[in-house]
Write an enzyme that holds these catalytic residues in place. Structure first.
Site: not given
Lengths: 414, 266
Positions: B49, B60
């Site tokens: 990824e 995040d």
């Protein structure tokens, strides 16, 4: 793009929450889909529930202290020499600004859904201060996310939040202002949405938060309409409503009841933060033609680079220092219902000096932006034009900045 | 013919282990170094990824934010990120690559242009954190037409009804977010509970490869050996930060870490 008549603008979004087919929406992580949907169901039910409205109005009246004053600024009118200048003194509201309406409604909703904690973001500190007040009133724990830069420049409000028992969590990422505070608050909600309610401090964020905030601040224009009819026997034929625009909650609330009037009769003027005159940075995405992008869950005009990174803003006023703008205002702009312009830091400071010289009114730096444009334009208007500025915040919180920029005499009486 | 992503899962399954997915941010700490990291860790990881750094990320945690800000500060642009992918794809250990990012970056590039560029660079899949179902219906169909796997996300808050609709609209791979958290949070739910949800998804959609992410680290990874795949991100980003702070080479350290992770599930 057109605004429908007879339907509240907050309810004119499509199935996915887009106004005018392209502003707003729900660009959120999967985890937030469920809590957002729960809030939507709750709000859609309650906003038409008579008991809930009665409860809201009770707190608005007895606790917030509605209606706030609607006053004529006689000296300023004489000094400017054009239109009649009036002000809706929303800073009369408990806590000193319009943010109290949205905070109260969010706490009422949180309480009904059984949440014990409420979190919120803040720039100027008003949204945080009001949320901490309302949370205390309704027995909820409160966490406020605030950029480290804003904590430094808006100390009076930080102290108030702490006094009300809220945790003030400094945000050090990015530009350390409102944009980062909102991001951090949303991140906290992602991790705690099962126990915690979130209050977004303005008409920004995922569609439901835009709607709840707009519904709450509309109290301002509901009062104003009554006050106008009391004063003039009707809504004046030439009415101009000036309001500063950061996220856009006070301006939307100031205009909402007049939405269906022809703009030749009731004109809306939104004043964004132009930033320092010498700086290229600003917080005026509508005035300076920023492109549509996604910020904090909603599509809107937003300051960004060609790649899509959100750009840093600059403004003397922490409450307007936000790179985006409510999807509602994007809609009003493209539907040509409202007109948007900007005032620089220097212009806002000058307007503050003029207003405080002639009137017993002390607008914070945010509404000083609106005063700046209103004073300038009023000169050219006829005497039967009614200009109203929403003085939506009190300058007490800005005393540090005012003292630094203008000298002690401008803050003495605070 | 199986696509690269499904092939990687099949290979891992044949070896009776979950596929190992790594997450690193493109351009962290520089364009060159992030490419080197990809080349090194692809010795041990099955699917890579690649994070598209964004400066207002709403999902995040601190570790990935630090990596993202570092990459942005070092001047990474969308076109550099495509270049990193295409350069990696030309290397001898090339593995499937998945972008993970926020929708504004795609929106500004233009969906069609973006997909054209993805295809040209050899990208295999796409995770868009803030484009949930059903908002992603049109875009995910576009991805499918371009043979790019649009990876739907599921979370503990996803209702059963939604789960069924989302898996139905998903492509070969789905991503289960293990807990209510931003990336990099400590595992605050028992592995057993996570596996119950995982098995629920597998029951509804047995043919799709389902990976688990969030809270997966060296410490927790071996609890999830009987799954299709596992994603480790924040711990790797943290290792890059640690290495830079200690003036060590992140490429070597990260590669060591990924090799250890792989051993723990083999």
């Amino acid at each position: 793009m057109r605004i429908k008549k007879g339907i509240p603008v907050i309810d004119q979004g499509d199935r996915l929450g887009f106004w005018g087919g392209k502003f707003g929406g729900n660009f959120v992580p999967e985890t937030l889909k469920k809590p957002i949907e729960d809030l939507e169901i709750q709000f859609n039910k309650l906003k038409n529930n008579k008991n809930f409205i009665r409860e809201r109005d009770k707190y608005f009246k007895n606790w917030i202290g509605t209606p706030t004053r609607f006053i004529k600024l006689n000296n300023l009118t004489k000094h400017v020499g054009g239109a009649q200048i009036w002000s809706k003194v929303v800073s009369d509201a408990n806590g000193g600004a319009h943010k109290i309406y949205n905070a109260t409604v969010h706490c009422l909703l949180a309480k009904r859904s059984g949440k014990k904690v409420i979190i919120g973001d803040t720039g100027a500190g008003y949204a945080g201060k009001m949320l901490s007040m309302a949370a205390k009133k309704f027995g909820l724990k409160c966490k406020i996310f605030m950029g480290a830069k804003d904590i430094k420049r808006q100390q009076p409000n930080v102290k108030a939040m702490k006094k009300n028992g809220a945790d003030v969590i400094p945000v050090y990422s990015g530009s350390q202002t409102l944009v980062d505070a909102v991001s951090e608050c949303m991140r906290y909600w992602v991790a705690n949405c099962d126990t915690t309610a979130m209050c977004v401090g303005s008409t920004v964020g995922p569609a439901i938060f835009v709607r709840i905030c707009g519904w709450s601040t509309s109290q301002i224009s509901r009062e104003l309409k009554d006050q106008l009819i009391n004063e003039f026997g009707e809504v004046p034929r030439k009415l101009k409503l000036y309001n500063c625009v950061g996220g856009g909650s006070s301006s939307f609330g100031f205009w909402n009841e007049f939405m269906d009037y022809d703009k030749k009769q009731v004109e809306f003027i939104g004043v964004e933060a132009g930033g320092p005159a010498k700086s290229k940075k600003h917080a005026a995405p509508l005035t300076y033609g920023s492109k549509i992008g996604i910020l904090h869950g909603a599509a809107q005009y937003v300051n960004q680079n060609s790649d899509g990174q959100i750009e840093e803003t600059e403004s003397i006023s922490a409450g307007l220092d936000y790179p985006g703008i409510s999807p509602l205002h994007c809609f009003l702009k493209d539907a040509k219902r409202a007109r948007y312009t900007a005032a620089s830091d220097e212009e806002a400071l000058k307007a503050y000096q003029i207003v405080t010289k002639y009137e017993n009114l002390r607008p914070s730096l945010e509404p000083s932006h609106a005063f700046s444009v209103a004073i300038k334009e009023s000169k050219k208007f006829s005497k039967d034009t009614v200009v109203i500025i929403n003085s939506c915040g009190d300058a007490y919180k800005d005393r540090g900045i005012l003292e630094k920029k203008l000298g002690k005499k401008y803050v003495k009486s605070n | 013919m199986l696509n690269q992503i499904s092939l990687a899962f099949k290979k891992a399954k044949d070896e009776k282990r979950p596929a190992l997915l790594t997450y690193t941010v493109a351009g962290d700490s520089s364009k060159k170094q992030s490419l080197e990291i990809l080349k090194e860790i692809s010795n041990y990881a099955d699917i890579l990824e690649v994070g598209i750094p964004h400066n207002t990320p709403v999902a995040d945690g601190g570790q990935i934010q630090t990596s993202s800000y570092r990459a942005i500060k070092n001047g990474i642009k969308m076109n550099d990120i495509f270049k990193i992918v295409s350069d990696f794809k030309k290397s001898k250990n090339s593995k499937p690559v998945i972008f993970m990012g926020y929708y504004n970056m795609i929106f500004q590039y233009g969906e069609n242009n973006f997909l054209k560029k993805c295809k040209k660079s050899g990208l295999d899949g796409l995770i868009v954190v803030d484009l949930p179902w059903p908002e992603n219906k049109i875009f995910s169909n576009k991805c499918k037409k371009n043979s790019i796997n649009f990876i739907q996300l599921l979370s503990p808050t996803t209702s059963n009804k939604r789960l069924k609709s989302i898996t139905k609209d998903s492509h070969d791979m789905i991503y289960y977010i293990s807990m209510l958290s931003t990336t990099g949070g400590k595992l605050k739910v028992s592995p057993k509970k996570i596996l119950v949800n995982y098995n629920k998804i597998k029951k509804i959609s047995p043919k799709k490869n389902c990976v688990i992410g969030f809270g997966i680290t060296e410490k927790t990874i071996s609890n999830f050996k009987n799954t299709d795949g596992l994603v480790v991100g924040s711990q790797i980003c943290k290792e890059i930060t640690r290495s830079l702070n200690n003036r060590q080479n992140p490429v070597i350290n990260v590669s060591k870490m990924v090799s250890k992770l792989r051993k723990k599930i083999s």
